[in-house]
Design a protein around this motif. Structure first.
Motif, short mmCIF file in Angstrom:
data_model
loop_
_atom_site.label_atom_id
_atom_site.label_comp_id
_atom_site.label_asym_id
_atom_site.label_seq_id
_atom_site.Cartn_x
_atom_site.Cartn_y
_atom_site.Cartn_z
N ILE A 47 16.52 46.81 7.33
CA ILE A 47 15.52 46.55 6.29
C ILE A 47 15.26 45.07 6.01
O ILE A 47 14.26 44.72 5.39
N CYS A 48 16.14 44.19 6.45
CA CYS A 48 15.98 42.76 6.17
C CYS A 48 14.70 42.23 6.82
O CYS A 48 14.48 42.40 8.02
N PRO A 49 13.83 41.58 6.05
CA PRO A 49 12.59 41.03 6.62
C PRO A 49 12.83 40.04 7.75
O PRO A 49 12.07 40.02 8.72
N TYR A 50 13.86 39.22 7.66
CA TYR A 50 14.15 38.28 8.74
C TYR A 50 14.59 39.03 10.00
O TYR A 50 14.20 38.68 11.11
N SER A 51 15.41 40.05 9.83
CA SER A 51 15.84 40.86 10.98
C SER A 51 14.63 41.54 11.61
O SER A 51 14.52 41.60 12.84
N ASN A 52 13.74 42.06 10.77
CA ASN A 52 12.55 42.71 11.31
C ASN A 52 11.62 41.71 12.01
O ASN A 52 11.01 42.04 13.03
N ALA A 53 11.54 40.50 11.49
CA ALA A 53 10.69 39.48 12.11
C ALA A 53 11.24 39.03 13.46
O ALA A 53 10.48 38.67 14.36
N THR A 54 12.55 39.03 13.59
CA THR A 54 13.16 38.54 14.83
C THR A 54 13.44 39.65 15.85
O THR A 54 13.65 39.37 17.01
N ARG A 55 13.43 40.90 15.40
CA ARG A 55 13.75 42.04 16.28
C ARG A 55 12.87 42.02 17.52
O ARG A 55 11.67 41.83 17.44
#
Length: 142
Positions: free
Chosen positions: A124-132
């Motif tokens: 759910i982390c926006p940074y994790s989603n942006a970098t995935r």
């Protein structure tokens, strides 16, 4: 993928980019930017995009841990910390890239619960989603 935006902010960089200044629209972030010696710059006092990214990612991931905690039934222990280590360097395909490793300290939490909580936060982390699918993020639970 659509995002229902509930908050926006603005920052502006001036000067030489990595050797310059960055300031948010409200002034709460106001930093001098300096290229580190390892990257051919003068080094010294100041931030750089990697430091700012590390600060943002670590804070965002800690927020994700706290946000998802009730849904997965694992309480975030007092004293929990997230440290982000961001690396910078040339890519074999050309250009430059970054690496990211998050070290998550969940004091007193057993390993299985810690892994469950960290995996859910990473989803759910926006940074994790942006970098995935753009860079591998190491998740290190201590």
């Amino acid at each position: 993928m659509a995002v229902n935006v509930i908050y926006k902010t603005t920052a502006q960089a001036t000067g030489g980019g990595r050797n310059g200044h960055a300031r948010s629209d409200d002034g709460s972030v106001d930093v001098n930017l300096v290229v580190p010696k390892e990257m051919g710059g003068p080094g010294g006092e100041g931030a750089n995009p990697e430091k700012l990214f590390a600060a943002g990612y670590s804070a965002c991931f800690l927020g994700a841990l706290r946000g998802i905690s009730p849904k997965v039934g694992v309480k975030v222990p007092d004293g929990t910390t997230v440290q982000a280590e961001i690396g910078f360097g040339p890519r074999s395909e050309g250009g430059y890239g970054i690496t990211a490793d998050l070290t998550i300290d969940l004091p007193g939490l057993d390993r299985a619960e810690a892994e469950k909580l960290v995996a859910a936060a990473h989803e759910i982390c926006p940074y994790s989603n942006a970098t995935r699918n753009n860079l591998d993020v190491g998740l290190i639970i201590v």
